[in-house]
Motif scaffolding. Structure first.
Motif, PDB file in Angstrom:
ATOM      1  N   CYS A  85      -5.078   8.303  10.872  1.00  0.00           N
ATOM      2  CA  CYS A  85      -5.858   9.543   9.905  1.00  0.00           C
ATOM      3  C   CYS A  85      -7.033   9.675  10.216  1.00  0.00           C
ATOM      4  O   CYS A  85      -7.568  11.115   9.929  1.00  0.00           O
ATOM      5  N   PHE A  86      -8.361   9.095  10.462  1.00  0.00           N
ATOM      6  CA  PHE A  86      -9.731   9.574   9.997  1.00  0.00           C
ATOM      7  C   PHE A  86     -10.323   9.246  11.347  1.00  0.00           C
ATOM      8  O   PHE A  86     -10.987   7.788  11.011  1.00  0.00           O
ATOM      9  N   LEU A  99       4.358   7.089   8.187  1.00  0.00           N
ATOM     10  CA  LEU A  99       3.819   6.358  10.005  1.00  0.00           C
ATOM     11  C   LEU A  99       4.369   5.703  10.351  1.00  0.00           C
ATOM     12  O   LEU A  99       4.717   5.166  11.244  1.00  0.00           O
ATOM     13  N   ALA A 121      -2.985  13.575   4.981  1.00  0.00           N
ATOM     14  CA  ALA A 121      -4.056  11.912   4.846  1.00  0.00           C
ATOM     15  C   ALA A 121      -4.863  12.283   3.746  1.00  0.00           C
ATOM     16  O   ALA A 121      -5.542  13.152   3.897  1.00  0.00           O
ATOM     17  N   LYS A 122      -5.104  11.076   2.489  1.00  0.00           N
ATOM     18  CA  LYS A 122      -6.025  11.764   1.984  1.00  0.00           C
ATOM     19  C   LYS A 122      -6.789  10.348   1.510  1.00  0.00           C
ATOM     20  O   LYS A 122      -6.537   9.577   1.485  1.00  0.00           O
ATOM     21  N   LYS A 154      -7.595   3.643  -1.458  1.00  0.00           N
ATOM     22  CA  LYS A 154      -6.648   2.645  -1.223  1.00  0.00           C
ATOM     23  C   LYS A 154      -6.236   2.269   0.886  1.00  0.00           C
ATOM     24  O   LYS A 154      -5.438   1.506   0.506  1.00  0.00           O
ATOM     25  N   CYS A 155      -7.131   2.842   0.668  1.00  0.00           N
ATOM     26  CA  CYS A 155      -7.317   3.526   2.498  1.00  0.00           C
ATOM     27  C   CYS A 155      -7.648   2.298   3.066  1.00  0.00           C
ATOM     28  O   CYS A 155      -7.338   1.158   4.766  1.00  0.00           O
ATOM     29  N   ARG A 161       2.207   9.242   2.936  1.00  0.00           N
ATOM     30  CA  ARG A 161       2.035   9.182   4.470  1.00  0.00           C
ATOM     31  C   ARG A 161       2.041   7.474   5.314  1.00  0.00           C
ATOM     32  O   ARG A 161       2.346   7.909   6.577  1.00  0.00           O
ATOM     33  N   LEU A 162       1.874   6.257   4.702  1.00  0.00           N
ATOM     34  CA  LEU A 162       1.847   5.186   5.304  1.00  0.00           C
ATOM     35  C   LEU A 162       3.337   4.901   5.432  1.00  0.00           C
ATOM     36  O   LEU A 162       3.560   4.510   6.161  1.00  0.00           O
ATOM     37  N   CYS A 167      -6.645   0.054   6.205  1.00  0.00           N
ATOM     38  CA  CYS A 167      -4.907   0.561   6.478  1.00  0.00           C
ATOM     39  C   CYS A 167      -5.003   0.212   8.529  1.00  0.00           C
ATOM     40  O   CYS A 167      -6.050   0.905   8.931  1.00  0.00           O
ATOM     41  N   PHE A 212      -3.528   2.441  10.126  1.00  0.00           N
ATOM     42  CA  PHE A 212      -2.844   3.551  10.407  1.00  0.00           C
ATOM     43  C   PHE A 212      -5.317   5.028   9.903  1.00  0.00           C
ATOM     44  O   PHE A 212      -4.627   6.169  10.203  1.00  0.00           O
ATOM     45  N   PHE A 213      -4.884   3.698  10.150  1.00  0.00           N
ATOM     46  CA  PHE A 213      -6.691   4.301   9.340  1.00  0.00           C
ATOM     47  C   PHE A 213      -7.273   5.121  10.348  1.00  0.00           C
ATOM     48  O   PHE A 213      -7.900   6.529  10.415  1.00  0.00           O
ATOM     49  N   CYS A 218       0.840   5.262  -0.859  1.00  0.00           N
ATOM     50  CA  CYS A 218       0.922   6.263   0.112  1.00  0.00           C
ATOM     51  C   CYS A 218       1.782   6.314   1.464  1.00  0.00           C
ATOM     52  O   CYS A 218       2.263   5.455   1.594  1.00  0.00           O
ATOM     53  N   ARG A 231       0.482  -1.313   0.433  1.00  0.00           N
ATOM     54  CA  ARG A 231       0.584   0.302  -0.634  1.00  0.00           C
ATOM     55  C   ARG A 231       1.035   1.036   0.173  1.00  0.00           C
ATOM     56  O   ARG A 231       0.940   2.047  -0.531  1.00  0.00           O
TER      57      ARG A 231
END
Ligand code: SF4
Length: 486
Positions: A211-212, A12, A193-194, A198-199, A8-9, A205, A207-208, A6, A2
């Motif tokens: 992120c959200f 992190l 975070a977008k 992909k999340c 960001r992933l 993910c 880190f979901f 990403c 992933r």
């Protein structure tokens, strides 16, 4: 992989691994099951070789130790780690024999027609770029055609196939992905975070939540019968409440009904439909729930990997005068439970009366599976299947809906409305998946629970499902004022 889509992933993962979601109880049971399968395979394939397991505390020392051990011959190295520029990969194990290196990946699934090698491809590409000379890449899965005899043959259980050519053909593709990661990595600042597909692609993910944090409590997530992708798309467009849905947004009938109740916090009751449903029931009523295992490693003679094996039921027989009799089946020994299960279920449901289950697909499937082993019971099993009534039907047919069911038609969401309390909250086992994995771990002899504890937790869980069904039927009858066939 992933991380390829990403940044960001990657950031992190490198800088804040502590933000990863904690492993859910069910996932940790699956992890233990897969770990058992892996250990079984390792002890079989490592036989006669010098065994090493890489367990250094950091990446650099692990890569260095791997490099040191790979110089030996006739070795089996578990969790070898390879470092290429800024990224690393760890394989399940490698075997070096007569100067040749064989890389192995173990997957606790049965061998399929087409092997999925994408993430293994990246791992192999990194090892290759790190300078490892690879003779072969072998994928180890479970042979679906192996029927266990009295003793387990690990050799026959395994399906080992070479995937070297598939991976090496695609090596430029994998190398390209690795270069992309190398160029993106590491970022000094946390990339934004977008939210998009992909999340959640493949799995959510890790880190979901970080992120959200608000997404799971969004009203959009509560819409029943809508694919997760579509919900995320709506949320990523900034829609947070049901009122934000575009007027022309296509909803199925269940979602439409749900939205109509949400706006007014209403309850939907189809009096005629429910009355007709209850009219079909015949006393005595047998409320029941089955639990089954699908062991990765076959534990009983004549069974294969992932064959469904019912091991437990709970039954409440309700007579028309309101009295009831409870019975159950749960053997806690290592003997095949199928015969005892089937024979006792047949005996306890002898005669007439509706057999009430919630979501009949699995119970019917289990009974049919049992028929294959005990064809002499065909008339009895066909009779029981004929008498099954699915308590989920009235909910699927929208005869009852309460806005607090939040788009869900599961037994747990219905009973929480009926009883106004979290019925399953204090149970050690809170879902069928956990019950099944716990029993499987028990059969492998790796469960850290006493027999008595496991037995009592399993009975409590199965009984709670059955009692919930009884409560739901009572509740529905009460709200429509049903007193029997008119
Ligand atoms: S949840 Fe999405 S944005 Fe956040 S790290 Fe994972 S893939 Fe990236």
């Amino acid at each position: 992989m992933r991380g390829l889509s990403c940044e960001r992933l990657l950031y992190l993962h490198k800088n804040h691994p502590e933000l990863k979601a904690k492993t859910q109880k069910l996932n940790s049971l699956i992890g233990r099951r897969n770990g058992f399968v892996k250990e079984l395979i390792i002890s079989h394939l490592a036989n006669g070789l010098k065994f090493y397991k890489i367990q250094e505390s950091d990446t650099l020392s692990s890569a260095a130790k791997t490099g040191e051990l790979i110089n030996e011959d006739n070795v089996f190295i578990q969790r070898p780690l390879f470092l290429f520029e800024k990224i690393y990969s760890s394989l399940d194990f490698i075997i070096k024999k007569e100067g040749k290196v064989y890389c192995y990946s173990v997957q606790a699934r049965t061998a399929g027609k087409k092997s999925r090698v994408n993430s293994l491809g990246y791992q192999i590409a990194i090892a290759h770029l790190a300078g490892l000379k690879i003779e072969d890449v072998l994928l180890v899965t479970l042979n679906p055609d192996y029927d266990r005899g009295k003793e387990l043959s690990v050799e026959k259980l395994l399906h080992i196939e070479s995937v070297r050519d598939v991976i090496f053909e695609e090596l430029p593709f994998f190398n390209n992905g690795i270069n992309q990661i190398n160029n993106k990595f590491p970022k000094v600042e946390e990339p934004p975070a977008k939210l998009d597909r992909k999340c959640i692609r493949g799995s959510v993910c890790v880190f979901f939540e970080h992120c959200f944090p608000d997404v799971n409590s969004s009203k959009i997530m509560e819409i029943g019968g809508m694919h997760l992708d579509d919900k995320l798309e709506l949320i990523s467009e900034g829609k947070t409440s049901l009122d934000d849905l575009p007027e022309d947004f296509e909803l199925n009938d269940f979602s439409k009904m749900q939205l109509s109740t949400n706006s007014g916090k209403k309850t939907i009751v189809d009096y005629t439909g429910l009355r007709e449903f209850f009219d079909t029931l015949q006393y005595p009523l047998y409320f029941t729930d089955f639990e089954a295992i699908q062991p990765a490693v076959p534990v009983y003679k004549g069974t294969s990997s992932y064959r469904q094996i019912p091991f437990q039921y709970y039954l409440i027989k309700y007579l028309s005068d309101g009295s009831f009799i409870e019975s159950s089946f749960l053997p806690l020994n290592n003997e095949d439970p199928r015969e005892g299960f089937l024979y006792s279920f047949i005996e306890n449901t002898e005669g007439e009366g509706s057999i009430i289950v919630f979501d009949k697909t699995s119970e019917i499937k289990m009974l049919r599976e049992l028929l294959k082993a005990f064809p002499e019971k065909t008339p009895e099993v066909e009779d029981r299947i004929e008498r099954i009534v699915d308590l989920k039907d009235p909910f699927d047919q929208m005869m009852f809906y309460h806005y607090e069911m939040k788009g869900s038609k599961t037994l747990k969401s219905i009973i929480s409305v009926v009883k106004k309390e979290e019925y399953y909250k204090n149970l050690e086992i809170a879902n069928g998946g956990s019950a099944s994995f716990l029993f499987e771990l028990y059969l492998y002899g790796i469960l850290d629970k006493s027999h008595e504890e496991l037995k009592s937790d399993l009975i409590e869980y199965c009984k709670t499902d059955v009692v919930s069904m009884v409560e739901i039927v009572d509740f529905l009858k009460r709200i429509i004022g049903y007193n029997g066939k008119s």
